[in-house]
Design a protein around this motif. Sequence first.
Motif, short mmCIF file in Angstrom:
data_model
loop_
_atom_site.label_atom_id
_atom_site.label_comp_id
_atom_site.label_asym_id
_atom_site.label_seq_id
_atom_site.Cartn_x
_atom_site.Cartn_y
_atom_site.Cartn_z
N LYS A 188 -6.55 -2.03 -8.02
CA LYS A 188 -5.64 -2.54 -8.64
C LYS A 188 -4.38 -2.30 -8.70
O LYS A 188 -3.36 -2.24 -8.96
CB LYS A 188 -6.47 -1.74 -10.00
N ALA A 189 -4.56 -0.56 -8.13
CA ALA A 189 -3.55 0.15 -7.98
C ALA A 189 -3.02 -0.08 -6.35
O ALA A 189 -1.29 -0.35 -6.72
CB ALA A 189 -3.50 1.73 -7.74
N SER A 190 -2.96 -0.85 -6.18
CA SER A 190 -3.11 -1.67 -4.13
C SER A 190 -2.05 -2.80 -4.50
O SER A 190 -1.33 -3.20 -4.51
CB SER A 190 -3.82 -1.99 -3.55
N TYR A 192 0.96 5.14 -8.30
CA TYR A 192 -0.31 4.52 -8.88
C TYR A 192 -1.38 4.45 -8.31
O TYR A 192 -2.63 4.43 -9.34
CB TYR A 192 -0.06 2.03 -8.06
N TYR A 193 -1.85 4.80 -7.19
CA TYR A 193 -3.39 5.81 -6.35
C TYR A 193 -3.80 6.65 -7.62
O TYR A 193 -4.67 6.76 -7.98
CB TYR A 193 -3.80 5.93 -5.29
N SER A 194 -2.81 7.73 -7.42
CA SER A 194 -3.23 8.75 -8.54
C SER A 194 -3.13 8.49 -9.63
O SER A 194 -4.01 8.70 -10.30
CB SER A 194 -2.02 9.75 -8.49
N TYR A 209 0.78 -1.20 -0.29
CA TYR A 209 0.40 -0.13 -0.26
C TYR A 209 1.17 1.30 -0.19
O TYR A 209 0.82 2.14 -1.19
CB TYR A 209 -0.64 0.01 0.97
N PHE A 210 2.05 0.94 0.75
CA PHE A 210 2.88 2.59 0.67
C PHE A 210 3.63 2.41 -0.24
O PHE A 210 3.48 3.69 -1.01
CB PHE A 210 3.83 1.85 1.68
N ALA A 211 3.68 1.27 -1.05
CA ALA A 211 4.16 1.30 -2.34
C ALA A 211 3.77 1.98 -3.61
O ALA A 211 3.82 2.66 -4.58
CB ALA A 211 4.95 0.06 -2.96
#
Length: 385
Positions: free
Chosen positions: A263-265, A70-72, A62-64
């Motif tokens: 997806k981002a996680s 990836y979240y943005s 999650y921090f990566a």
Amino acid sequence: MSPSPTRRSALLAGAGGALSLSAAACGSADQEAAGSPASAGAGGAPVKLQLQWVTQGQFAGYFAALEQGYYSDEGLEVEILEGGSDIVPQTVLAQGQADYAIAWVPKALASREQGAAITDVAQVFQRSGTLQVSFADAGIGDVGGLRGKKVGNWGFGNEYELFAAMTAAGLDPSADVELVQQQFDMLGLLQGDIDAAQAMTYNEFAQLLEATNPATGALFTPADFSVLDWNEVGTAMLQDAVWASTDRLADTAYQEQTVKFLKASLKGWVFARDNPEQARDVVVARGSTLGASHQLWQVNEVNKLVWPAPGGAGLISEDAWARTVQIALDTRNAEGQTVITREPDADAFTNEYVQQALDELTAEGVDVTGTGFAPMTVALAEGGA
């Protein structure tokens, strides 16, 4: 439970999932999700993720995902909320103070039975990280070897794999062993007060290997210990999962957000798999109080719980789910309690959203199975420095 993360409590944070699970027993129901949030910055739809313990390699993916953008990339502005001894992640989610939460399946199922409307939407840890560890010369080569021994366990709902294993081996946990309430560290084992101690692969077991063997003056090695692994014994229960709001999943916008978040996680976990040292650095930079070698060990061991993932990372195995539910229904702890008293309903888990996320990642050329994953060898320093 450990207090706030001083150096000592950070070493005890080992329980990672285990500590956060015990928080479910002692956390205030109206505790506000607090701690040191990490945010992806402005410009996207705001999303809050509640962790089950403090910043450490257990949550590296999650921090990566946050650090790598990836979240943005998915149009999300994610804020990661630390857990703690007074925070119950699934309660924070159920009360609407977070959009998603990381929690072990058994405790989350207990919360669901008590009215928390939450759904497992991704099973990130596909294997259990819990061990029962003894000194090699104690003669505990299998579960039957626990007979007549002092057996440590944390309680707070973390003991069911152990109790299920003892029951399956024909041991009566209340009569055939001496149960010892274990602290969230390995001092009881090291000092001889416990013959077999509970440990997480990614934390307490490392604490043993970071300690000096008084007989040699060097650090302990894995050969100094015997390990009961519940994955091998057959009583493993599912642990870290991403939980979403059951009620909000009726809303199309939340469904779409859930797919983007997963997806981002998962892409973050791919990064942690392929770049464990960089993932360690990300976690350390986020303010972890654990040492660098300990954190690298933790990232490496957590990767083993995620990868390989034959069906795709985060996909919920119906067999593993059924085993977890059966143990939660049938196994009684020292107080005679089971985790749950009835079968969870159909809304307890779904693969719908994680499958969509996996399909999108696969279409983008991302390796979501990690078939060729090989863990690294980590050299621990004294005290995990």
